[in-house]
Design an enzyme around this catalytic site. Structure first.
Site, PDB file in Angstrom:
ATOM      1  CG  HIS A  17     -19.823 -17.430  -2.238  1.00  0.00           C
ATOM      2  ND1 HIS A  17     -19.482 -16.754  -3.397  1.00  0.00           N
ATOM      3  CD2 HIS A  17     -18.940 -17.017  -1.293  1.00  0.00           C
ATOM      4  CE1 HIS A  17     -18.462 -15.946  -3.154  1.00  0.00           C
ATOM      5  NE2 HIS A  17     -18.105 -16.093  -1.893  1.00  0.00           N
ATOM      6  CE  LYS A  41     -12.853  -7.489  -1.485  1.00  0.00           C
ATOM      7  NZ  LYS A  41     -13.221  -8.541  -0.553  1.00  0.00           N
ATOM      8  CB  SER A 127     -15.394 -13.889  -6.006  1.00  0.00           C
ATOM      9  OG  SER A 127     -16.484 -14.496  -5.380  1.00  0.00           O
TER      10      SER A 127
HETATM   11  O1  PNS Z   1     -16.174 -12.150   0.861  1.00  0.00           O
HETATM   12  P1  PNS Z   1     -15.161 -11.444   1.729  1.00  0.00           P
HETATM   13  O2  PNS Z   1     -14.702 -10.153   1.080  1.00  0.00           O
HETATM   14  O3  PNS Z   1     -14.029 -12.319   2.144  1.00  0.00           O
HETATM   15  O4  PNS Z   1     -15.950 -11.050   3.078  1.00  0.00           O
HETATM   16  C1  PNS Z   1     -15.312 -10.359   4.139  1.00  0.00           C
HETATM   17  C2  PNS Z   1     -16.383  -9.749   5.072  1.00  0.00           C
HETATM   18  C3  PNS Z   1     -17.277  -8.820   4.282  1.00  0.00           C
HETATM   19  C4  PNS Z   1     -17.203 -10.860   5.681  1.00  0.00           C
HETATM   20  C5  PNS Z   1     -15.646  -8.962   6.207  1.00  0.00           C
HETATM   21  O5  PNS Z   1     -14.739  -8.061   5.649  1.00  0.00           O
HETATM   22  C6  PNS Z   1     -16.619  -8.223   7.109  1.00  0.00           C
HETATM   23  O6  PNS Z   1     -17.218  -8.816   7.985  1.00  0.00           O
HETATM   24  N1  PNS Z   1     -16.798  -6.895   6.862  1.00  0.00           N
HETATM   25  C7  PNS Z   1     -17.742  -6.072   7.562  1.00  0.00           C
HETATM   26  C8  PNS Z   1     -17.049  -4.969   8.373  1.00  0.00           C
HETATM   27  C9  PNS Z   1     -16.643  -5.503   9.725  1.00  0.00           C
HETATM   28  O7  PNS Z   1     -17.454  -5.922  10.529  1.00  0.00           O
HETATM   29  N2  PNS Z   1     -15.315  -5.461   9.988  1.00  0.00           N
HETATM   30  C10 PNS Z   1     -14.730  -5.981  11.218  1.00  0.00           C
HETATM   31  C11 PNS Z   1     -14.467  -7.481  11.106  1.00  0.00           C
HETATM   32  S1  PNS Z   1     -13.779  -8.103  12.600  1.00  0.00           S
END
Ligand code: PNS
Length: 160
Positions: A17, A41, A127
């Protein structure tokens, strides 16, 4: 002012990251590292703990700040006048889902996603894997900043 967001769960932040955040900090005037809250989650660290840890290990970059958000990423971008989402790509296997999210986010709001290839030394790093390896006594000292490793070990010891 150019402003980008690096969104994620950061449970906890890893060297992978930090590689992306540090490189983004060179390209944009301001980079917001946003901890996205996903109630479905199960995380090892609370949102406050994750934002605290991020603040500690990104202090070296004056144009990086930390925030958290519960909801759609595009709504965060709209509220904070952010036009770019920066995502690290570790391998081709990341691409399908990341592309889908990038296209959905663009369709919803016009916000663009920029993919940054991860430094190959971190291409296997996640992670979830770090937590798994550490849980069973594996050495994760090269994968995380020392202070994060310490907090991870403490948390895992509390859980035992
Ligand atoms: O570190 P991660 O868990 O891979 O991150 C994933 C994350 C948080 C970037 C993604 O799940 C996200 O953007 N979540 C916010 C909710 C959202 O906007 N969902 C629609 C995505 S198209």
């Amino acid at each position: 002012m150019t402003r980008a967001v690096c969104p994620g769960s950061y449970d906890p932040v890893t060297n992978g990251h930090l590689d992306i955040i540090g490189r983004a900090a060179k390209l944009f005037d301001e980079v917001v590292v946003a901890v996205l809250i996903n109630k479905n989650k199960k995380t090892l660290f609370s949102v406050e703990e994750r934002t605290d840890m991020l603040a500690e290990v990104t202090a070296q970059w004056p144009n990086v700040r930390i925030d958290s958000w519960h909801g759609l990423l595009v709504d965060y971008c709209r509220e904070h006048d952010i036009k770019a989402i920066v995502k690290g790509l570790r391998a081709v296997s990341d691409y399908d889902y990341e592309l889908q999210m990038a296209q959905m986010n663009h369709q919803l709001s016009g916000v663009d996603t920029l993919f940054m290839p991860t430094n190959p030394i971190y291409s296997y790093l996640a992670s979830s894997l770090v937590k798994d390896v550490a849980t069973y006594g594996g050495d994760v000292s090269t994968l995380l900043p020392q202070t994060i490793e310490r907090r991870l070990m403490l948390r895992l010891a509390e859980r035992r």
